[in-house]
Motif scaffolding. Structure first.
Motif, PDB file in Angstrom:
ATOM      1  N   ALA A  32       3.940   3.836   7.907  1.00  0.00           N
ATOM      2  CA  ALA A  32       3.177   4.845   7.185  1.00  0.00           C
ATOM      3  C   ALA A  32       2.500   5.839   8.125  1.00  0.00           C
ATOM      4  O   ALA A  32       2.563   7.061   7.928  1.00  0.00           O
ATOM      5  CB  ALA A  32       2.144   4.158   6.294  1.00  0.00           C
ATOM      6  N   ASN A  76      -1.296   2.722   0.507  1.00  0.00           N
ATOM      7  CA  ASN A  76      -0.406   1.620   0.846  1.00  0.00           C
ATOM      8  C   ASN A  76      -0.691   0.407  -0.021  1.00  0.00           C
ATOM      9  O   ASN A  76      -1.849   0.091  -0.302  1.00  0.00           O
ATOM     10  CB  ASN A  76      -0.583   1.220   2.319  1.00  0.00           C
ATOM     11  N   CYS A  78       4.399   2.599   0.918  1.00  0.00           N
ATOM     12  CA  CYS A  78       3.520   3.697   1.335  1.00  0.00           C
ATOM     13  C   CYS A  78       3.832   4.921   0.474  1.00  0.00           C
ATOM     14  O   CYS A  78       4.995   5.284   0.281  1.00  0.00           O
ATOM     15  CB  CYS A  78       3.759   4.010   2.803  1.00  0.00           C
TER      16      CYS A  78
END
Length: 367
Positions: free
Chosen positions: A192, A217, A277
């Protein structure tokens, strides 16, 4: 080349992926391009040169077991991709302090007995490098372990968002002991944070401002469970947010704090070690016309960082071989979210390759 003797603090999913990976890649040819590996040979050290010699945990179901068994004990739930032979490394009873949060204590029972003598174990096993995989928010536990590591005379890799390598006080402590440290808060290979940073730099390179952005996330491992305890999240949010906003500030630009949100969102048990993510970037292109990007990334969280740690271990060994001490700025900038100094990822990679070339087996000079 000698082996690199490694100790692990926290035998969770990340430790599992790392230990499995060393076994999985041990026969890899150095000339091959290998998925998941940035360097098969780094500075003269192959992945198989990493040897695990000590491990510490507090879970009663892991303490006392061989490391090869403990890495597969629940609540560990990352993907098993390699059988690991017996390592003859007993998981020792570590220190708790603030390492066991409110939600983790509901699924983990502390092993009975007192904390082992960490310093003696590190010395007896002749450990070169210690890796911390403590839970997020383990501020006091991390500092306690760092004191043991300094006394034992080992290099240190801080994979969690407790700020050690990035702080002058701890940098000087490691310099005084002539020991290297890489930190803080491990990056994934393509996760991410690295994706978010790359997209931000792409926008800025193309003359497009970052007006608003978020990174949300979700995951189902113990890391996400632990982060439901929001008071443990302060350093994690700072680390992840700064990893992104530092790229904007590097261009002498800024973004209002209300217009950027980076951090864990929620715990979804059935996701296990899979991390989702969700990224959004709002910007303006030619003629001030609004443009929006929405991105979804799905990764197995723990293996995604294991390859980075494998390189960090070998960089620490090169530093030990060459008498380097204190924070290793170049490797830290490439491997970590909150290094002592932020660079763009392209710069960080270039500086790290120069570090490896300078201090590797062929061209390294004793310092």
């Amino acid at each position: 080349m000698s082996k690199i003797r490694v100790a692990i603090i926290g035998v969770g999913n990340c430790a599992s992926s790392l230990v499995q990976g060393v076994e999985y890649y041990k026969n890899t040819k150095e000339s091959d391009f290998v998925p998941g590996v940035m360097h098969v040979n780094l500075g003269g050290y192959h992945i198989r040169d990493i040897e695990f010699v000590a491990a510490f945990d507090i879970d009663k179901n892991k303490v006392g077991k061989d490391l090869s068994e403990a890495i597969f004990v629940p609540p560990n739930n990352t993907t098993k991709f390699s059988d690991v032979p017996r390592l003859n490394v007993k998981v020792e009873r570590g220190m708790t302090h603030d390492g066991l949060g409110k939600y983790l204590s509901e699924i983990i029972e502390k092993a009975p007995g007192s904390t082992c003598d960490v310093v003696d174990i590190l010395k007896e096993t002749k450990t070169d490098v210690v890796i911390s995989y403590l839970p997020v928010g383990s501020e006091e536990a991390t500092k306690w372990y760092v004191e043991q590591i300094l006394e034992a005379g080992c290099a240190f890799i801080n994979c969690i968002p407790v700020f050690i390598a990035s702080q002058k006080y701890w940098q000087k402590r490691f310099e005084k002991k002539n020991l290297p440290i890489i930190g803080d808060d491990i990056k994934s290979q393509v996760g991410a944070t690295i994706l978010h940073r790359t997209l931000v730099n792409l926008y800025l390179d193309r003359g497009m401002p970052i007006e608003r952005t978020y990174q949300l996330n979700t995951g189902g491992n113990t890391d996400f469970l632990n982060m439901l305890e929001r008071e443990r999240l302060d350093s994690k949010k700072k680390s992840k947010t700064n990893a992104v906003t530092s790229q904007i500030r590097a261009r002498d630009l800024d973004i209002d704090a209300d217009n950027v949100h980076v951090g864990p969102s929620d715990y979804v048990p059935w996701q296990k070690d899979n991390k989702l993510c969700f990224l959004r970037i709002e910007s303006r292109h030619f003629g001030d016309i609004p443009t929006y990007l929405d991105c979804r990334l799905s990764v197995e969280d723990s293996p995604n960082s294991a390859g980075v740690v494998i390189d960090a271990i070998r960089c620490c060994k090169l530093a030990l071989n060459n008498g380097l001490s204190g924070a290793l700025f170049a490797p830290s900038s490439y491997f970590m979210k909150a290094p002592p100094k932020q660079y763009t990822d392209t710069e960080a990679r270039e500086f790290t390759e120069k570090f490896i070339k300078r201090y590797g087996k062929e061209e390294g000079k004793k310092g």
